[in-house]
Design a protein around this motif. Structure first.
Motif, PDB file in Angstrom:
ATOM      1  N   ARG A   1       0.821  -1.208   0.000  1.00 46.79           N
ATOM      2  CA  ARG A   1       0.000   0.000   0.000  1.00 46.79           C
ATOM      3  C   ARG A   1       0.858   1.263   0.000  1.00 46.79           C
ATOM      4  O   ARG A   1       0.503   2.271   0.599  1.00 46.79           O
ATOM      5  CB  ARG A   1      -0.949   0.016   1.196  1.00 46.79           C
ATOM      6  N   GLY A   2       2.039   1.202  -0.634  1.00 52.29           N
ATOM      7  CA  GLY A   2       2.855   2.394  -0.785  1.00 52.29           C
ATOM      8  C   GLY A   2       3.877   2.643   0.296  1.00 52.29           C
ATOM      9  O   GLY A   2       4.532   3.699   0.288  1.00 52.29           O
TER      10      GLY A   2
ATOM     11  N   GLU B   1       1.201   9.027   2.080  1.00 55.06           N
ATOM     12  CA  GLU B   1       2.381   8.949   1.207  1.00 55.06           C
ATOM     13  C   GLU B   1       3.139  10.263   1.108  1.00 55.06           C
ATOM     14  O   GLU B   1       4.284  10.289   0.640  1.00 55.06           O
ATOM     15  CB  GLU B   1       1.958   8.488  -0.186  1.00 55.06           C
ATOM     16  N   ASN B   2       2.518  11.365   1.563  1.00 54.37           N
ATOM     17  CA  ASN B   2       3.182  12.664   1.492  1.00 54.37           C
ATOM     18  C   ASN B   2       3.772  13.117   2.823  1.00 54.37           C
ATOM     19  O   ASN B   2       4.481  14.120   2.865  1.00 54.37           O
ATOM     20  CB  ASN B   2       2.210  13.731   0.979  1.00 54.37           C
ATOM     21  N   GLY B   3       3.471  12.409   3.902  1.00 56.84           N
ATOM     22  CA  GLY B   3       4.051  12.802   5.178  1.00 56.84           C
ATOM     23  C   GLY B   3       3.108  12.608   6.344  1.00 56.84           C
ATOM     24  O   GLY B   3       2.091  11.906   6.253  1.00 56.84           O
TER      25      GLY B   3
ATOM     26  N   TRP C   1      -2.328   5.027   3.662  1.00 58.39           N
ATOM     27  CA  TRP C   1      -1.864   5.540   4.945  1.00 58.39           C
ATOM     28  C   TRP C   1      -1.442   4.377   5.823  1.00 58.39           C
ATOM     29  O   TRP C   1      -1.822   3.221   5.592  1.00 58.39           O
ATOM     30  CB  TRP C   1      -2.962   6.344   5.652  1.00 58.39           C
ATOM     31  N   VAL C   2      -0.636   4.684   6.836  1.00 59.92           N
ATOM     32  CA  VAL C   2      -0.213   3.686   7.806  1.00 59.92           C
ATOM     33  C   VAL C   2      -0.059   4.351   9.165  1.00 59.92           C
ATOM     34  O   VAL C   2       0.133   5.566   9.267  1.00 59.92           O
ATOM     35  CB  VAL C   2       1.139   3.035   7.426  1.00 59.92           C
TER      36      VAL C   2
ATOM     37  N   PRO D   1      -5.515  -0.246   5.992  1.00 61.57           N
ATOM     38  CA  PRO D   1      -6.941  -0.292   5.653  1.00 61.57           C
ATOM     39  C   PRO D   1      -7.268  -1.513   4.804  1.00 61.57           C
ATOM     40  O   PRO D   1      -6.440  -1.986   4.027  1.00 61.57           O
ATOM     41  CB  PRO D   1      -7.146   1.010   4.857  1.00 61.57           C
ATOM     42  N   ASP D   2      -8.510  -2.024   4.983  1.00 63.16           N
ATOM     43  CA  ASP D   2      -8.951  -3.161   4.188  1.00 63.16           C
ATOM     44  C   ASP D   2      -9.213  -2.762   2.742  1.00 63.16           C
ATOM     45  O   ASP D   2      -9.000  -3.534   1.824  1.00 63.16           O
ATOM     46  CB  ASP D   2     -10.223  -3.772   4.799  1.00 63.16           C
ATOM     47  N   ARG D   3      -9.701  -1.562   2.533  1.00 62.06           N
ATOM     48  CA  ARG D   3     -10.041  -1.101   1.193  1.00 62.06           C
ATOM     49  C   ARG D   3      -8.774  -0.622   0.477  1.00 62.06           C
ATOM     50  O   ARG D   3      -7.920   0.032   1.056  1.00 62.06           O
ATOM     51  CB  ARG D   3     -11.052   0.043   1.249  1.00 62.06           C
ATOM     52  N   GLN D   4      -8.689  -0.940  -0.812  1.00 60.23           N
ATOM     53  CA  GLN D   4      -7.544  -0.525  -1.594  1.00 60.23           C
ATOM     54  C   GLN D   4      -7.848   0.666  -2.493  1.00 60.23           C
ATOM     55  O   GLN D   4      -6.950   1.175  -3.155  1.00 60.23           O
ATOM     56  CB  GLN D   4      -7.039  -1.691  -2.443  1.00 60.23           C
TER      57      GLN D   4
END
Length: 660
Positions: A431-432, A485-487, A471-472, A463-466
């Motif tokens: 997921r990135g 992914e941006n911060g 985010w993490v 997240p379950d949805r792709q």
């Protein structure tokens, strides 16, 4: 549940999503008698026109029939069990014992038994046929697609005796039937060790004897078959003839590929003594003519079906050849070549370096790396497609090692996206985000190779949805925060054991939890990037961001009840419903509550007789979302047994299609 019942349900699931492709028959819809047709048996069943919207099971008391989506009865409610929805012109009545019953829109029924079978006629109708032999498979009308078209036409599907999905629909006109070593008429699970298969045409005529333990689907006009007991492999043409003799000149065959563009690969060895045996890999056409033989090669396999194959010498290198047997890449030798994800081949040269080839055998990533591999999230390397069905990582990237340092490479163009400067990769890109270690410190890195933060990713928070934002949750010492992914998306929060990790909300907000009060429930809040709270403090114990909504569970101090109620908001934090006892997330971004169906567009449908009722996601009936066919199926939840009992169907206008 009998095997026919389970197989019919499987067939419904298989074909339910295809109903929208069938042509409409509403122009010829006949006048229905008052009260609907009375069901009656026939020996010849045809699909007749249905009303606009199709037919839906209708309940009257404890009996079931069919109505249109306006509630007008079409088939009288006389059945004791809920029937299946109409698909392909027929409805399926729940079979009793080992029978299968179909019904059309005029109430005509046809019932298969142990001695009578359903046969599919060329016009698409069904007829009762006398069953012959053992191991019979009833046939149902199915669908196939015309080549290069989105139009579906009728085809034959065969039902496996053991109730499992039948993977041997060999072609539109060829099927396989198995003959078990059991008593005549016995319907039982077949043991592959004892069953024999034969090839049949569309009319059920046997094209071969029951001589094969396995017959694969046809490719380019040929099917690979394994002879019963001996295990020898042969090629069958559409007439059922063995066109490739595989036992000749004192040799035996240990492997045979599928046929691609009139080419197949045969692994043959001579001599009974394995230690003294000689091995040959042959490229043959479908008549058995050898186009090229590679003596001393014990292994051959297609890398690009019908175009490129590899052959490996015993204790020697591996070479690539084209479909005519000519060497490729100027006869370059490799120690490994694997099929890879994303139309790439992983190749290791004789000097030990790895690279990536595309389908035209051009170097996408030159062979300059010590190692190149996929890494699963459990830390295992995964090289090829074999045995990997749904990887939990991003296969667009691979781990690379050079000079004993690690990075990540993009398969599409061979570009290094994460610099080769890390000591190890602990988690691949998922997921990135990836986690890598440098100088004994762990870093969270995005797909552009930027180090977002020191710390580790909490993979349980993914997240379950792709289809939403990437985010993490990141842990750094005794602190946690959410990153996209941006911060960073929120200020660092204290990390508390056994407390829920922060999660991404809607429109850039973040859900955080305060578990500092000993012995109390956590307190949930919504923060923006500056750390400002968007809700009243101390009000909610849990917040869930679901597509289109926030579901917020009230804190214990706000309600004395054991089952804490929920408030529902839209993405802009506008209240929709308060103190809801429970909710269900449904397909199509719908949410179901005890009394309502809600949609982010603002639609709200009140459900009658809501007490104790829940909504069922019946994929076989409504494959896309609630009201995809104008109706939605409701079930009552039996709390004692925790099971559902069908209530009936409701229209998008709120009209119920049942009577108590």
């Amino acid at each position: 549940m009998s095997f026919l019942e389970s197989r019919v349900q499987g067939l419904l699931r298989l074909t339910a999503t295809l109903w929208v492709l069938l042509p409409s028959l509403t122009d010829t819809w006949a006048q229905v008698p008052v009260g609907g047709y009375f069901p009656h048996k026939v020996s010849h069943l045809v699909a007749v026109p249905e009303p606009s919207g199709g037919l839906v099971p209708y309940r009257k008391g404890t009996r079931w029939g069919y109505s249109d989506t306006l509630g007008n009865l079409v088939i009288q409610p006389v059945f004791a069990r809920e029937p299946g929805a109409f698909l392909l012109g027929f409805g399926v009545l729940t079979p009793e014992r080992d029978s299968l019953t179909l019904i059309n829109a005029r109430g005509e029924m046809i019932r298969a038994t142990r001695s009578r079978a359903l046969g599919l006629l060329p016009d698409g109708s069904l007829q009762l046929l006398s069953r012959r032999g053992r191991g019979f498979r009833p046939a149902l009308s199915g669908l196939r697609y015309l080549k290069g078209s989105r139009t579906a036409v009728r085809d034959t599907l065969w039902l496996a005796p053991n109730g499992e999905d039948d993977l041997t629909r060999l072609s539109p006109t060829r099927v396989v039937r198995y003959l078990p070593s059991l008593l005549p008429g016995k319907l039982a699970t077949l043991n592959p060790e004892y069953e024999r298969g034969a090839l049949l045409d569309a009319q059920g005529k046997a094209l071969t004897g029951y001589d094969y333990a396995d017959i694969t689907p046809f490719i380019d006009g040929f099917a690979r078959a394994e002879r019963f007991r001996s295990g020898q492999v042969v090629l069958l043409n559409r007439q059922g003839q063995e066109v490739l003799p595989l036992v000749q000149r004192g040799s035996t065959v240990s492997g045979l590929s599928n046929v691609y563009h009139n080419r197949a690969l045969v692994q043959r060895h001579y001599g009974a003594d394995t230690a003294a045996a000689s091995y040959v890999v042959e490229l043959v056409d479908s008549t058995g003519r050898v186009l090229r033989a590679l003596a001393g090669h014990s292994y051959g396999s297609w890398l690009i079906n019908g175009q490129v194959y590899c052959a490996k010498a015993i204790r020697g290198p591996l070479h690539l050849f084209d479909r005519d047997g000519q060497p490729l890449l100027n006869g370059a030798a490799f120690t490994e070549v694997d099929q890879f994800y994303n139309n790439r081949l992983r190749a290791r040269t004789q000097d030990g370096f790895c690279g990536l080839l595309d389908r035209r055998l051009r170097w996408v990533a030159a062979p300059r790396y010590q190692d190149l591999y996929h890494l699963s999230n459990n830390g295992n390397r995964m090289y090829s497609l074999n045995g990997v069905s749904s990887p939990r990582y991003d296969t667009a990237y691979v781990v690379i090692r050079q000079h004993d340092q690690y990075g990540l490479l993009r398969c599409r163009d061979g570009q290094v996206v994460v610099p080769i400067r890390y000591d190890t990769v602990t988690r691949p890109l998922t997921r990135g985000f990836a986690t890598l270690v440098r100088a004994k410190r762990s870093y969270v890195v995005n797909a552009r190779g930027q180090e977002l933060s020191e710390g580790v990713v909490d993979w349980g928070s993914l997240p379950d949805r792709q289809d939403g934002p990437s985010w993490v949750s990141v842990r750094r010492g005794q602190e946690v925060a959410v990153f996209d992914e941006n911060g960073q998306r929120c200020p660092w929060q204290p990390f508390q054991v056994r407390c829920r990790m922060p999660q991404y909300g809607h429109r850039g907000l973040v859900i955080v939890y305060d578990c500092s009060r000993k012995g109390s429930l956590p307190v949930a809040s919504l923060l923006n990037q500056a750390g400002q709270r968007q809700l009243l403090p101390q009000r909610y114990e849990r917040i869930q961001a679901i597509p289109g909504f926030y579901a917020m569970q009230l804190a214990e101090s706000q309600s004395p009840r054991t089952n804490l109620p929920w408030d529902l908001y839209d993405e802009a934090l506008r209240p929709l419903l308060t103190e809801v006892n429970g909710w269900n997330q449904l397909p199509g971004n719908w949410v179901g509550t005890t009394y309502y169906l809600l949609h982010p567009s603002g639609r709200r449908i009140r459900v009658p007789e809501a007490t104790g009722q829940s909504f069922a996601n019946e994929v076989a009936y409504l494959p896309q979302e609630p009201f995809a066919r104008g109706v939605w199926r409701l079930t009552w939840l039996l709390r004692i047994s925790n099971t559902g009992r069908p209530a009936g169907y409701i229209t998008r206008g709120g009209r119920r299609l049942w009577e108590d």
